[in-house]
Structure formats: C-alpha cells, structure tokens
Design an enzyme around this catalytic site. Sequence first.
Site, PDB file in Angstrom:
ATOM      1  N   ASP A 136      45.959  41.367  30.201  1.00  0.00           N
ATOM      2  CA  ASP A 136      46.352  41.968  31.476  1.00  0.00           C
ATOM      3  C   ASP A 136      47.491  42.972  31.287  1.00  0.00           C
ATOM      4  O   ASP A 136      48.217  42.936  30.297  1.00  0.00           O
ATOM      5  CB  ASP A 136      46.773  40.894  32.477  1.00  0.00           C
ATOM      6  CG  ASP A 136      47.965  40.089  31.994  1.00  0.00           C
ATOM      7  OD1 ASP A 136      48.064  39.816  30.776  1.00  0.00           O
ATOM      8  OD2 ASP A 136      48.815  39.716  32.828  1.00  0.00           O
ATOM      9  N   GLU A 137      47.627  43.846  32.252  1.00  0.00           N
ATOM     10  CA  GLU A 137      48.779  44.755  32.390  1.00  0.00           C
ATOM     11  C   GLU A 137      49.102  45.519  31.105  1.00  0.00           C
ATOM     12  O   GLU A 137      50.268  45.691  30.732  1.00  0.00           O
ATOM     13  CB  GLU A 137      50.003  43.971  32.879  1.00  0.00           C
ATOM     14  CG  GLU A 137      49.780  43.369  34.267  1.00  0.00           C
ATOM     15  CD  GLU A 137      50.876  42.448  34.723  1.00  0.00           C
ATOM     16  OE1 GLU A 137      51.187  42.449  35.926  1.00  0.00           O
ATOM     17  OE2 GLU A 137      51.432  41.701  33.881  1.00  0.00           O
TER      18      GLU A 137
END
Length: 552
Positions: free
Chosen positions: A352-353
């Site tokens: 993620d991210e």
Amino acid sequence: MRLHTAQRSALPRALPRLLGSLLLVTAAGISTACAATASAEGSASAVRATRPLGQVVPAPVSVRPGGSPYSITGATRIRVDGSSGEARKVGEYLAGVLRPSTGYSLPVTGKDGADGIRLRLGSRDSALGAEGYTLTSGHGAVTITARKPAGLFHGVQTLRQLLPAQVEADSRQKGPWKVAGGSLTDAPRYGYRGAMLDVSRHFFSVAEVKRYIDQIALYKVNTFHLHLSDDQGWRIAIDSWPKLATYGGSTEVGGGAGGYYTKSQYKEIVKYAASRYLEVVPEIDMPSHTNAALASYAELNCDGVAPPLYTGIEVGFSSLCAGKDVTYTFIDDVIRELAALTPGKYIHIGGDEAHSTSHDDYARIMKRAQAVVGKYGKTVMGWHQLTGAEPVKGAVAQYWGYDKTSAADRQQVVDAAKNGTKLVLSPADRVYLDMKYTAKTELGLKWAGLVEVQRSYDWDPGTYLSGAPADAVLGVEAPIWAETLTDSDDIDAMAFPRLPGAAELGWSPAATHDWDTYKLRLAALGPRFTAMGIDYYRSPQVPWPAEPAAAG
C-alpha cells in the site's frame, strides 16, 4: 492499569471497576432489554441473573430457549473425550477461565457421564464445518458438541458469555453460576475473521500481544495479523540481516525505545495464538513503508545512502530499489526466515501507499515478492493496491478503501475479484479501530472519517463492494494501527466496543444483522468488559447499564 479519565478524554468510558450493573435482555432470544437496577444490591442481583440463551456476540445461527438452567457448582466436572488430546486442552482452557472467579476445582476428566460440562467431538452434522458447534443446556449438564476442536473452543466462548459477567474476574466472586436452558446451533458465515495489530508504529510486548489475542478469541476471531515492519520500526529478528531488528527496531513514533521480537518470542506468540485457534499472518510491508530497513542497510537504497531512522507518521516517502539485485536477495531472505517460523498459510507483503515508487517498479517488485512467497510454500496476501500489479493465482487482496476511495480504484479490486483474486474486507471508515469515534476522541486518527460504533457495525461484507462475486469474499478483518497508541489501555479504548461488532460481521448469518438488536447485546457486554479490566469507550449510541459509584 492507567485509567482513561475525563482529563484524558472528554468522552465517557467505563472505569475498570470489577462490577457494574447489567442491562438485562429479557425477551425471547436477543431482542428487548429491561432497565438496569439502580441500587448496588439490585445491580449485583442483575449481574447474577441468568442470561438469555441468545444474548451473545457474535449472534448464533439459531437459538431454542427453554427448560431448566444448568448451574455450575463445586461438584461440577469438565468431561472431555478421553481419546482426544485437543478436547482436553480446550477443557483445561475452560477450567483456567472459570476457576479463579468461581473458586471451584472443576477437574477435567476423560470419564464420560451425564452431568457436568461435557465437551464432545465427533458431530456428524456436516453443516457445522470445522468451526461450528452445538450447545445444549439443561438441569443436569451443559454439552458442547463439534466436528473439530476449533468448534469446541468457539462453543466454550459462547458458554463464557452465557455465564454472569463476573466469571471473567481473576479473583473469587459470588455466584450463582447459571446457564439458561435450551440449545443453540452455530457456525461461521466466513472462514476468515481477522484482527490486525500494528506493532511497528509503537512496539507492544509479548505479554501485551497475548492479552489482545485472548480478547479477540472471545469473539471467535480466527486470524491474527501482525504488522511487523514499517517506516518507524522493524519488529522481527532476521538472522541474515541482523541490523533490521537491532537498529531498525530501535525506535518508534515519537522517538521511544522501540523493540523487536526474537525468533523465540515470535514462535511463542504463534504458539499462544494457536492455543486460541488463531492463525498468525505476519506482514512485511513493501516496497514502501520500508524506511526502517533502508536506514539499517545502505545498500538497499538506490543511491547507496542510508536515511536516518524515522519517528513521524507520514506515509509514502520510502521505497525499495527495484533496479538492484540486493533488493530481491533481501526479500528472499526475509520471507524465507519468516515462512520457516510461521505454520499458517499466509505471508502478507503489504503493497500500500507506494507513492514514491513508479508503477513499473511497483509491479516488478511485487511480482518478484509474490514468487518468493510461493517458493516457500505460502499464499500471498497484500493490501488491495496489489490488484494494480498482477496478483498471482490464489492471492488475497485486503481491501482498506473507504467512502472517498475512487470508483476506478474500487473497480480495479472488483475486476481482480472477478478474475479469481480473493478478498478480505477492512474498509477504513468501518473497521479501522484506530479511527476516532468523534471529534473529541483524544486517541486515534481521522483521515478516513469519524467512526462511531453504529457506523462500524452497520454494513454488510457480502454487498459492500458492488460487483464483486460473493464467493470472492473470504471474510472481514479489523486492523488497529498504532500511531497514537502506546499500550494495552490505548488498544482497549479504541478496539472496544467496535471489535466485537467486526467479529460478528465475520461470523453471524446476514439475517441476524440488525443494529437495534445488536446494540442491546453489545450493551450487555459492558460489565464483562469491566470485569476483564477493559477500559472501553461508552458510546452514547449504546444503552450501557449504569456504573455504580466508585468506592471511597
């Protein structure tokens, strides 16, 4: 235990006193509640009253109340299948829960009999599966029957909730210890029912982790996800890269001392979780959320320069270097050592991210990492951004999107699900347990919005992602991130009372889903939280029983 006082938070929470008055649910099953008694004497009587058979969380599949209650006394024995070591373990666990509060010896025996608490394996009811059970209570006995040991264990959790709240106390209490008469049948809606603990932003000791495992097991959670690495700290010893733990694990958010688990300690956590029928899913986040690793080994950085350790809470600035061979040696070594320590089927690789990683580099790293997970005999899990690369066959994407997630991002996940990727649902504005309840909540963050108890409960995993095949949804997981949480008291305040609702979404049939009846069953858990020393958030949306005045 540190109290969450009015000075610490403007919101009401339960004080950790041993007894509180109980809001009784008195109609058949679980539907209506009577007023809690006002006097201390009346409150004590209410706590000792027989709890209606269906007044448990998660809600059972079916309940048939009726007949005489069963009473646990000094003569009670816990009878288990003599040939089953697993049944005996569940019996010993139950005895360990009941002995301190009842003061009874409660011997565990392999001798059969018509009386006592009877734990039986070998049900022929295929509908129970590996985790279902039946519970029958009458004048002479309580009998829990299951096909598999996990079902017995889950049945024991229901039995605990059917007993008065003070059964959870660690010192002797006044009975009686009655279980309402009747029978219930129960089995989970989803096979994956998870809770995640972030030990990277702030480090939690083995004892604190075990405490949370015990808490979530009461609500039939069967998966414990440990977020072991992030920008702020690396929390698991890796022999081939020792500085990951000794240097990368030396701090935390705010600049504290941090910490890490030795391999022996990690195995202790895994074993303890298994004794509560939870499978541990370890997570090593990549290619972002990797500053602790990048700070520990300069060669992992594209420019060969190690950044300083990080103690803030911003995200998305770090990245492994896709163009270096050493990156893939690192990934292979870490996953190899972690897989060897982990008997469960999953290794979570984050994903993620990754704002500082190009799409091509992201896809390259995640493709290589997935292959490594498979090489060591494990199944890939990753956050739902994994669907923007190319999930391998059998991979599981954990969806953490929320109301502001773009339609395109949601559709990307749906399309992956249609192509065979399985889903675990963790919508951030529903079951991220670190989100603030209200604007006045001191702990937690609010980037996904404010998440009161009703909002956390009132959604259906089966229909949440429009267009995703129903059979793609493996279940639900409630993560708790630790940017603002430093100890077990903080975990308690944010996880309770929202965690039981997330567990119910994973376990109970969709037909039982109803806020108006759930909030009454949840309210009845208040004295149990208190007896367990859980300083919970007293949401005004829930009709909690009144707490007695503090002594002195």
